[in-house]
Design an enzyme around this catalytic site. Structure first.
Site, PDB file in Angstrom:
ATOM      1  N   GLN A  43       0.858  -1.183   0.000  1.00  0.00           N
ATOM      2  CA  GLN A  43       0.000   0.000   0.000  1.00  0.00           C
ATOM      3  C   GLN A  43       0.899   1.239   0.000  1.00  0.00           C
ATOM      4  OE1 GLN A  43      -3.224   0.089  -0.275  1.00  0.00           O
ATOM      5  NE2 GLN A  43      -3.931  -1.959   0.277  1.00  0.00           N
TER       6      GLN A  43
ATOM      7  N   TYR B 272      -6.534 -13.137  -1.728  1.00  0.00           N
ATOM      8  CA  TYR B 272      -5.608 -12.086  -2.175  1.00  0.00           C
ATOM      9  C   TYR B 272      -4.887 -11.450  -0.980  1.00  0.00           C
ATOM     10  CZ  TYR B 272      -9.473 -12.147  -5.640  1.00  0.00           C
ATOM     11  OH  TYR B 272     -10.480 -12.513  -6.496  1.00  0.00           O
TER      12      TYR B 272
ATOM     13  N   ASN C 176      -0.673  -8.024   4.828  1.00  0.00           N
ATOM     14  CA  ASN C 176      -0.956  -6.682   5.332  1.00  0.00           C
ATOM     15  C   ASN C 176      -2.149  -6.663   6.291  1.00  0.00           C
ATOM     16  OD1 ASN C 176      -0.649  -3.780   5.355  1.00  0.00           O
ATOM     17  ND2 ASN C 176      -2.384  -3.649   3.966  1.00  0.00           N
TER      18      ASN C 176
ATOM     19  N   GLU D 235      -3.074 -16.705  -1.584  1.00  0.00           N
ATOM     20  CA  GLU D 235      -2.350 -15.742  -2.419  1.00  0.00           C
ATOM     21  C   GLU D 235      -1.683 -16.523  -3.542  1.00  0.00           C
ATOM     22  OE1 GLU D 235      -0.791 -12.978  -4.435  1.00  0.00           O
ATOM     23  OE2 GLU D 235      -1.914 -12.299  -2.677  1.00  0.00           O
TER      24      GLU D 235
ATOM     25  N   ASP E 246      -9.666  -8.346  -0.851  1.00  0.00           N
ATOM     26  CA  ASP E 246      -9.052  -7.091  -1.294  1.00  0.00           C
ATOM     27  C   ASP E 246      -8.557  -7.338  -2.717  1.00  0.00           C
ATOM     28  OD1 ASP E 246      -7.767  -4.691  -1.613  1.00  0.00           O
ATOM     29  OD2 ASP E 246      -6.217  -5.046  -0.102  1.00  0.00           O
TER      30      ASP E 246
ATOM     31  N   CYS F 285     -10.265  -1.126  -4.533  1.00  0.00           N
ATOM     32  CA  CYS F 285      -9.501  -0.018  -5.110  1.00  0.00           C
ATOM     33  C   CYS F 285     -10.173   0.507  -6.379  1.00  0.00           C
ATOM     34  CB  CYS F 285      -8.063  -0.448  -5.404  1.00  0.00           C
ATOM     35  SG  CYS F 285      -7.930  -1.831  -6.561  1.00  0.00           S
TER      36      CYS F 285
ATOM     37  N   GLU G  29     -10.581   4.616  -2.636  1.00  0.00           N
ATOM     38  CA  GLU G  29     -10.478   3.300  -2.002  1.00  0.00           C
ATOM     39  C   GLU G  29     -11.645   3.170  -1.028  1.00  0.00           C
ATOM     40  OE1 GLU G  29      -7.399   0.001  -1.421  1.00  0.00           O
ATOM     41  OE2 GLU G  29      -7.241   1.820  -2.620  1.00  0.00           O
TER      42      GLU G  29
END
Length: 365
Positions: free
Chosen positions: A189, A217, A222, A238, A298, A323, A357
């Site tokens: 980010q 994802y 994070n 992931e 995300d 996003c 966002e």
């Protein structure tokens, strides 16, 4: 929305944020009529990473950027890159001075990338249209010492890491510090201050849900790390090998004992959950042992495909970080057939741009 590329405009910050809030309320009025939780950014020096083309005229190089959609018209930066973190602003002129004084460092240099942290750690990547030699490496070592930054050299089929290719960032959520390895080529980010607000919002929103969490994802972990404190067990997926390695490092570094990472796409996870096929990558993971109450997504700008929409609609609680408001709206049109929106947040990751966002909490009807 800025007067110049890469330049902050604090006097207009609140107005541009108000405009984004208004646009978000209008776009999502079919799904949410309550207040939107707005999380502002610092008005300047908020970008922790940045990349620049290097424009060369004669024996001198310049940083260059492009207006959106005008990628054949570079604009050379003759002003401070004030949206950049203080460390980036500090490094840029010093690096340029040394590069322009060295033909070896300057020649065929076409891109520079900076990755920094809130504590001032940094990696600087120099990308060339030429093979990198031992002589280049010697000068790059001197450059690294002079600038107090980690230097990486890249060229076709070449990557030279002089010391390390990552930084370690620390973000504090609910009083607990979390340390993240952020790899030079991996996704992170860009706005650390807003990222910390996003993490805190997600943690607060899931405080009383309990059960187990599945995350699609997950990147470098994070959200995974702080969210793990609210659940019994976490299964995070992931597809990127680089991100999986970083996530595994971050899990161990932060002593999180209840997280398992599976390297697979959301489509593959759907097949595994449905029992359509078995995956060797899941041979040590008993999916039946999980009591999933919540799913966290995300996704990239493309949003969720139909199969992933169908997958996440099974869960009682959905946390969706987006996003891209357009693909979020498309996904909500389907998700709201089974779920209702409980909270809606706007995070200003990219001030002075049209980027918005969003964060949405949905519960099953």
């Amino acid at each position: 929305m800025t007067t110049k590329l890469g330049q902050a405009n604090p006097a207009n910050y609140q107005q541009q944020l108000d405009d984004k809030e208004k646009a978000t309320k209008e776009q999502f009025s079919d799904f949410w009529q309550g207040d939107i939780e707005v999380h502002p950014s610092p008005p300047s020096h908020y970008r922790m990473r940045a990349e620049f083309k290097m424009w060369q005229q004669g024996a001198e190089a310049f940083y260059a950027m492009y207006q959106p959609g005008e990628y054949k018209k570079p604009v050379t930066l003759e002003w401070e890159f004030s949206v950049g973190a203080e460390k980036i602003v500090e490094l840029m002129p010093k690096l340029l001075e040394i590069v322009n004084a060295s033909e070896l460092l300057r020649k065929r240099l076409f891109q520079v990338e900076f990755l920094t942290t809130t504590t001032g750690e940094s990696v600087t990547t120099l990308i060339y249209h030429k093979p990198l030699t031992e002589e280049w490496q010697a000068e790059a070592n001197a450059l690294a010492s002079s600038l107090n930054t980690h230097i990486i050299g890249r060229s076709k089929k070449q990557k030279i890491v002089l010391t390390q290719d990552y930084v370690e960032e620390t973000l504090t959520i609910s009083g607990t510090p979390f340390t993240y390895k952020q790899i030079e080529s991996g996704f992170t980010q860009p706005n650390a201050a807003v990222c910390q607000k996003m993490l805190q919002w997600a943690v607060d929103a899931t405080a009383n849900l309990g059960g187990d969490l599945v995350e699609l994802y997950c990147g470098n972990g994070n959200f995974t790390l702080p969210l793990s404190k609210n659940f019994d067990k976490v299964l995070a997926t992931e597809v990127s090998k680089t991100s999986v390695k970083a996530a595994e490092y971050n899990i161990e570094k932060n002593g999180c004992k209840n997280i398992t990472i599976a390297r697979m796409s959301s489509e593959e996870f759907t097949e595994a959950l449905n029992g359509v096929r078995e995956f060797r990558r899941l041979k040590d993971i008993e999916l039946d042992s999980y009591n999933f109450s919540t799913v966290f997504v995300d996704p990239p700008r493309a949003g969720l495909d139909e199969d992933t929409e169908a997958l996440i609609s099974r869960f009682d609680n959905i946390i969706y970080i987006s996003c891209n408001p357009d693909t979020l709206a498309n996904n909500l049109a389907n998700l709201c057939k089974t779920h209702k929106v409980e909270r809606f947040a706007l995070f200003d990751q990219f001030p002075y741009t049209d980027h918005r966002e969003c964060g949405v909490i949905l519960t099953k009807k």
